[in-house]
Design an enzyme around this catalytic site. Structure first.
Site, mmCIF file in Angstrom:
data_model
loop_
_atom_site.group_PDB
_atom_site.id
_atom_site.type_symbol
_atom_site.label_atom_id
_atom_site.label_comp_id
_atom_site.label_asym_id
_atom_site.label_seq_id
_atom_site.Cartn_x
_atom_site.Cartn_y
_atom_site.Cartn_z
ATOM 1 C CD GLU A 298 22.754 38.463 50.421
ATOM 2 O OE1 GLU A 298 21.929 39.243 50.889
ATOM 3 O OE2 GLU A 298 22.763 37.253 50.676
ATOM 4 C CG HIS B 113 15.153 26.024 26.536
ATOM 5 N ND1 HIS B 113 14.593 25.448 25.412
ATOM 6 C CD2 HIS B 113 15.500 24.991 27.354
ATOM 7 C CE1 HIS B 113 14.564 24.134 25.561
ATOM 8 N NE2 HIS B 113 15.123 23.825 26.724
ATOM 9 C CG ASN C 133 11.401 49.307 62.353
ATOM 10 O OD1 ASN C 133 11.424 49.479 61.145
ATOM 11 N ND2 ASN C 133 11.616 48.123 62.925
ATOM 12 N N GLY C 134 9.076 51.260 60.623
ATOM 13 C CA GLY C 134 7.837 50.885 59.947
ATOM 14 C C GLY C 134 7.465 51.932 58.920
ATOM 15 C CD1 TRP D 162 18.139 49.445 54.629
ATOM 16 C CD2 TRP D 162 15.979 49.805 54.167
ATOM 17 N NE1 TRP D 162 17.892 48.946 53.378
ATOM 18 C CE2 TRP D 162 16.583 49.152 53.054
ATOM 19 C CE3 TRP D 162 14.631 50.139 54.085
ATOM 20 C CZ2 TRP D 162 15.863 48.820 51.908
ATOM 21 C CZ3 TRP D 162 13.923 49.809 52.935
ATOM 22 C CH2 TRP D 162 14.545 49.151 51.865
ATOM 23 C CE LYS E 132 23.989 34.689 51.402
ATOM 24 N NZ LYS E 132 22.734 34.147 51.852
ATOM 25 C CD GLU F 245 21.325 31.217 50.141
ATOM 26 O OE1 GLU F 245 20.322 31.678 49.591
ATOM 27 O OE2 GLU F 245 21.842 31.738 51.144
ATOM 28 N NE ARG G 253 15.766 45.900 63.586
ATOM 29 C CZ ARG G 253 14.963 44.851 63.589
ATOM 30 N NH1 ARG G 253 15.391 43.704 64.027
ATOM 31 N NH2 ARG G 253 13.720 44.948 63.180
ATOM 32 C CE LYS H 262 20.557 38.355 59.726
ATOM 33 N NZ LYS H 262 21.024 37.706 58.500
ATOM 34 C CB CYS I 240 14.447 51.288 61.182
ATOM 35 S SG CYS I 240 14.207 52.216 59.681
#
Ligand code: F6R
Length: 612
Positions: free
Chosen positions: A491, A507, A102-103, A76, A488, A484, A27, A607, A2
């Site tokens: 996502e 294994h 936001n929160g 978000w 990438k 990584e 965000r 983000k 947010c």
């Protein structure tokens, strides 16, 4: 998570709010809204599910709402599905108070039930609307907005950054924060609040960072900050040195590609001020030699890609420092029973400096007596301000949700810190120390070289973009790098992907390899190259298609076994992952491009993750 923005001044607020939201859309981007107050119309609110462009159309780029005081929000979703009703701003029942948040308000159910008993009607499923209604309740009780905000803050639990306007206060914007970022900006034609400096750098660079528990009242020519007892607080001003153009696409189709291309420069800015006469100089940390020599253990704590930097650093630091280094996911660390005492250094890595899990883990480490060192990109962010020491990565603003240049600058900064500590401990040979320093200094040029061969990677992406499952395998540093690469890819392209330590394949996981499965085999770590090659042979024998990433030196050798090979320049093993990861970033980017994905704003992600 947010983004909130607010403006009070001598210009129309709506276009400024929309512009700020656009810059913070990374965000959160499932819905957006703005509220503007004018003398004639009172409080006007427009909100819309979907991307900001929907709200832009709805408000004709803001022209539909007149007034010079307003707040905006890009969401978000946490509580309540993304729709028009749950979008912010939320309005109190009498329509006189508008609030963006936001929160997460943890005790919202209990407050909601209490208010419902008082006869309040709710329209949304959100925790944020509860705060707007509670505010009206207390405002009605005490008749003073600042006092009412103070009372609300004493009743709610959780994390928040609020922007509030009230029809009775035509020239005042109210802000409050706890555990969610909020900055206040002094502009020429008015003042701002925002979750992030990127929302305001077009208008001002003069900002103050709000601290937890603070409330601020902004008018067009003043900003007053109060503590939780409503006692005025003097705040230090900061000058933001980020450039507006750094937060714009500058001709690139996506921020992600622009940020990948910016890596040589970002790495140069992060490394070069910290190397003087061949020595690593960390002027900005206050770790004494005595303290370093007494260290018994090091924790590295982070989330997501920052955690992957920690994985690389664990391999490098344990080799260089001969001390135990544990890498922990921040969300796990805080609920485990970590062995932290005054001889423990806790390194936290965070691009945003606002990731809630990382911040909570850092606080826990401090509570247990550890010393904290933060590696952070955003100056003035919460983690940077709370850590005992902070080292900044100078990547500049990173807008694409998938990190690239911040990751690369974290890697090199961690290399520098590792070298610095090893030098103090006397655990690194002078020749090796110099070799690593030289390679870090030479890295920007080598990165440029990798980026000059984008077409090869574009070609491989067009060859492989149709796969629905891709494995990344490697050993040691290559395994950490593969984690990584895999993140990438998944996502931004939504392809299922896993990273495995090559030796672990047999294994269990090797059962998933069948005819045509794509395996990205990483073979840049020279000490284990032959072993990695054997693992390539193993997956090939089960029908896998292998795309290998190696160094120029081993290209020929790899070409004999793999189906396709990408080679990067040679470096010291400590620095090699900084080069090896770039083709993986580009591969993910071009695969996602081929699949028509929304690269800068992948689904379900945001983000800055400021909720648990
Ligand atoms: C992935 C990505 C995330 C972040 C993670 C931590 O591309 O960007 O995995 O690395 O959310 O964020 P920071 O570093 O801001 O704490």
């Amino acid at each position: 998570m947010c983004g909130i923005v607010g403006f009070v001044g001598r210009e129309e607020a709506a276009p400024i709010l929309l512009d700020g939201l656009e810059r913070m859309e990374y965000r959160g981007y499932d819905s957006a809204g703005i509220a503007v107050r004018s003398e004639k119309e009172g409080l006007q609110v427009k909100k819309a599910k979907g991307r900001l462009r929907v709200l832009r159309e709805l408000t004709r780029d803001g022209a539909e709402l007149s007034g010079t005081l307003g707040i905006g929000h890009t969401r978000w979703a946490t509580h309540g599905e993304p729709n028009d009703v749950n979008a912010h701003p939320h309005i109190s029942e009498n329509g006189r108070i508008a609030l963006v948040h936001n929160g997460i308000i943890e005790n919202y159910m209990e407050i909601k039930e209490h208010l419902i008993k008082q006869g309040v009607t709710f329209t949304s499923d959100t925790d944020s609307e509860v705060v707007a209604q509670l505010l009206e309740f207390h405002y009605h009780e005490c008749g003073n907005m600042l006092e009412a905000v103070g009372r609300v803050l004493r009743r709610i639990e959780g994390s928040y950054a609020f922007g509030i306007i009230c029809a009775d206060y035509p020239n005042a914007l109210i802000a409050a924060r706890k555990d969610s970022p909020l900055i206040l900006g002094y502009g020429e034609n008015g003042n701002f609040l925002a979750s992030d400096v990127t929302a305001v750098i077009k208008y001002t660079r003069d900002v103050v960072y709000m601290d937890d528990g603070e409330i601020a009242v902004l008018t067009e020519d003043s900003i007053d900050v109060f503590d939780d007892e409503l006692i005025p607080v003097d705040k230090e001003h900061h000058t933001v040195d980020w450039d507006v153009s750094a937060a714009e696409k500058g001709g690139y189709p996506h921020f992600m590609l622009k940020e990948i291309m910016e890596q040589p420069e970002a790495v140069r800015k992060t490394v070069s001020p910290r190397i003087k006469d061949g020595r690593v100089v960390l002027d900005d940390v206050a770790l004494t030699a005595d303290y370093v020599k007494e260290l018994s253990r090091i924790y590295i704590i982070a989330c997501g890609s920052s955690y992957h930097v920690g994985m690389v650093s664990k391999y490098n630091w344990e080799r260089l420092l001969r001390r135990p280094v544990e890498v922990c996911l921040a969300s796990e660390f805080r609920y485990s029973a970590p062995l932290v005492d005054e001889h423990t250094l806790v390194v936290v890595i965070s691009q945003s400096g606002e990731t809630l899990d990382t911040m909570a883990a850092m606080r826990e480490a401090k509570r247990l007596g550890g010393r904290t060192l933060a590696v952070v990109n955003v100056v003035g962010s919460s983690i940077a301000r709370e850590s005992d020491d902070v080292l900044y990565t100078w990547a500049g603003p990173e807008i694409a949700v998938a990190t690239t240049k911040a990751y690369s600058t974290q890697l090199v900064l961690m290399d520098l810190v590792g070298l610095y500590l090893a030098d103090v401990l006397g655990t690194v040979e002078p020749a090796e120390y110099s070799a690593i320093v030289d390679e870090l200094a030479a890295l920007p040029e080598k990165l440029e070289n990798v980026l000059a061969h984008v077409e090869d990677i574009q070609y491989f992406a067009s060859r492989y973009f149709n796969h629905d499952s891709i494995f990344f395998i490697g050993r040691n540093l290559d395994y950490a790098m593969g984690m990584e690469g895999s993140l990438k890819l998944k996502e931004i392209s939504y392809i299922h992907s896993e990273a495995y330590a090559s030796g672990e394949l047999k294994h269990g996981t090797i059962s998933l390899i069948e005819q045509g499965t794509l395996v990205v085999a990483l073979g840049t770590y020279r000490a284990l190259l032959d072993k990695s090659m054997s693992n390539v042979v193993e997956v090939k024998a089960r029908g896998a298609e292998v795309l290998a990433v190696t160094t120029e030196e081993f290209r020929e050798k790899m070409e004999k076994t793999a189906d396709a090979v990408i080679a990067v320049p040679e470096s010291h093993p400590v620095v090699q992952p900084s080069l090896g990861v770039v083709p993986l970033q580009l591969f993910a980017y071009y695969v996602a491009l081929q699949r028509g994905c929304d690269i800068d704003k992948p689904r379900n992600l945001a983000k800055s993750v400021t909720v648990e």
